[in-house]
Each structure stands twice: as C-alpha cells, then as structure tokens.
Design a protein around this motif. Structure first.
Motif, short mmCIF file in Angstrom:
data_model
loop_
_atom_site.label_atom_id
_atom_site.label_comp_id
_atom_site.label_asym_id
_atom_site.label_seq_id
_atom_site.Cartn_x
_atom_site.Cartn_y
_atom_site.Cartn_z
N ARG A 212 -13.51 9.20 -18.44
CA ARG A 212 -14.97 10.05 -18.15
C ARG A 212 -14.89 11.03 -16.95
O ARG A 212 -15.15 12.23 -16.87
N LYS A 213 -14.52 10.36 -15.86
CA LYS A 213 -14.70 10.89 -14.60
C LYS A 213 -13.72 12.05 -14.37
O LYS A 213 -13.73 13.23 -13.83
N PHE A 214 -12.24 11.58 -14.72
CA PHE A 214 -11.15 12.36 -14.82
C PHE A 214 -11.58 13.68 -15.74
O PHE A 214 -11.32 15.04 -15.37
N LEU A 215 -12.10 13.63 -16.90
CA LEU A 215 -12.16 14.61 -17.67
C LEU A 215 -13.43 15.70 -17.24
O LEU A 215 -13.31 16.84 -17.41
N ALA A 216 -14.23 15.06 -16.60
CA ALA A 216 -15.33 15.93 -16.06
C ALA A 216 -14.93 16.83 -15.06
O ALA A 216 -15.24 17.86 -15.15
N LYS A 217 -13.77 16.36 -13.98
CA LYS A 217 -13.31 17.19 -13.22
C LYS A 217 -12.16 18.01 -13.68
O LYS A 217 -11.80 18.89 -13.07
N TYR A 218 -11.50 17.77 -14.59
CA TYR A 218 -10.49 18.45 -15.37
C TYR A 218 -10.62 18.81 -16.92
O TYR A 218 -10.06 18.12 -17.68
N PRO A 219 -11.71 19.59 -17.01
CA PRO A 219 -12.00 19.81 -18.33
C PRO A 219 -10.98 20.43 -19.37
O PRO A 219 -11.07 20.35 -20.53
N ASP A 220 -10.07 21.00 -18.86
CA ASP A 220 -8.82 21.51 -19.39
C ASP A 220 -8.08 20.57 -20.36
O ASP A 220 -7.18 20.74 -20.92
#
Length: 184
Positions: free
Chosen positions: A24-32
């Motif tokens: 979730r933290k990774f996807l929030a930082k890298y939404p693509d």
C-alpha cells in the motif's frame, strides 16, 4: 521510476508479515504501478469490492479458467481457489508497466515456471516471535488459526532462499526503501 520496459514482480511471504501494508505504501508512492487483482472462489468480506479487491467467481468459473489456461498461477487455500488472471498481467507488462503480484508460495513457484523472467521477492519477518505478535495484534484469528498460520509460516520461511531477493520487514520505511531499490 526509471523502468522503461515492463517488469513483473512477485511478492510473497508469510501471512502477517506486512506485505499488504508495504505494498500500500509502495503503490501510494508509485501510482503508475499495476497491482494485479486475483480471482477467488471465496465469498467477499465486508467492504471488499469485486474487481478491485478480488474477482469473485464461482468454483465452476474458476475451473473453466484453469482449463482455458487463463491463469498465470493458481492454488487452493483454506478450501477456496485463488489465482492470477494471465491476460491483464501480460497486457500491462507489454505496455511497459511495472506489475506486482502478491501471492502465496505455491503460486510464486508456478510463476517461476510459467514466467521465469519475473523478479521474485520474499518478505520475511525479523523473527517468528515478531510474526506471532503481529498476527495476534490483528485480532482476526482464533488460537487454532494462529497455530496453523505459524506452522505454515515456518514452511514458507524455509523457502525464502528460492527467491531472487529477501526483504526483512522489521521497519516499514527500511523495507519500502529495499523494495524500491529492487524494482525502481
């Protein structure tokens, strides 16, 4: 993110290790990043949305998907089937996107065979005692379920060496930087 061509990343690790929180933290930082949605035969839990959390399908539909080779990997777990639909993953990788699968050990092993160029990452707890503490803190499982999860975790931890990379999730920010260092 410096990725110019698509990449498939497989993330696995024991239940309770913090894979979901880390992702979730990774996807929030890298939404693509494309986070693959799995298909399952289990019933939706409160708040889960079909097509977002899982594709909720009947056992018959899931069996048809297996027969039609529509799944990149699949496994039976706790009486239900779970699997990764192949086409969305292949399409997103071909479109030069970073694609992440969060799957069980058995599924990760299947992907190693069906998609050997995938980067495989094992998320480990700092210790079995810490993993037990995290599982208990969630407050979702009975004592027998906790025991089963911990026994399964021991087996999964023994397989960590099979993966391209291992990240120990002791500190979430450190684990996030480790994941970024591998996939970005």
């Amino acid at each position: 993110m410096s990725t110019t061509s698509g990449k498939l990343v497989v993330i696995t690790g024991p239940s309770g290790v913090g894979k979901g929180t880390l992702l979730r933290k990774f996807l929030a930082k890298y939404p693509d990043t494309y986070f693959s949605v799995s298909a399952t035969t289990r019933a939706p839990r409160p708040g889960e949305i079909d097509g977002q959390d899982y594709y909720f399908v009947s056992t018959e539909k899931f069996q048809a998907m297996i027969q039609a080779n529509e799944l990149l990997e699949w496994a039976e777990f706790a009486g239900n089937f779970y699997g990764t639909p192949r086409d969305p993953v292949v399409t997103q990788v071909a479109a030069s996107r970073l694609v992440i699968l969060e799957i069980e050990l058995a599924g990760a092993r299947q992907v190693r065979t069906t998609y050997p160029q995938a980067c495989q990452i094992f998320i480990a707890p700092p210790s079995l005692a810490e993993l037990e503490r995290r599982i208990r803190l969630r407050g979702q499982d009975s004592e027998p379920a906790i025991s089963r999860r911990l026994e399964r975790a021991k087996i999964e931890l023994e397989a960590a060496h099979e993966f391209d990379y291992q990240i120990i999730n002791e500190d979430l920010d450190v684990a996030l930087r480790g994941l970024e260092g591998i996939v970005c």
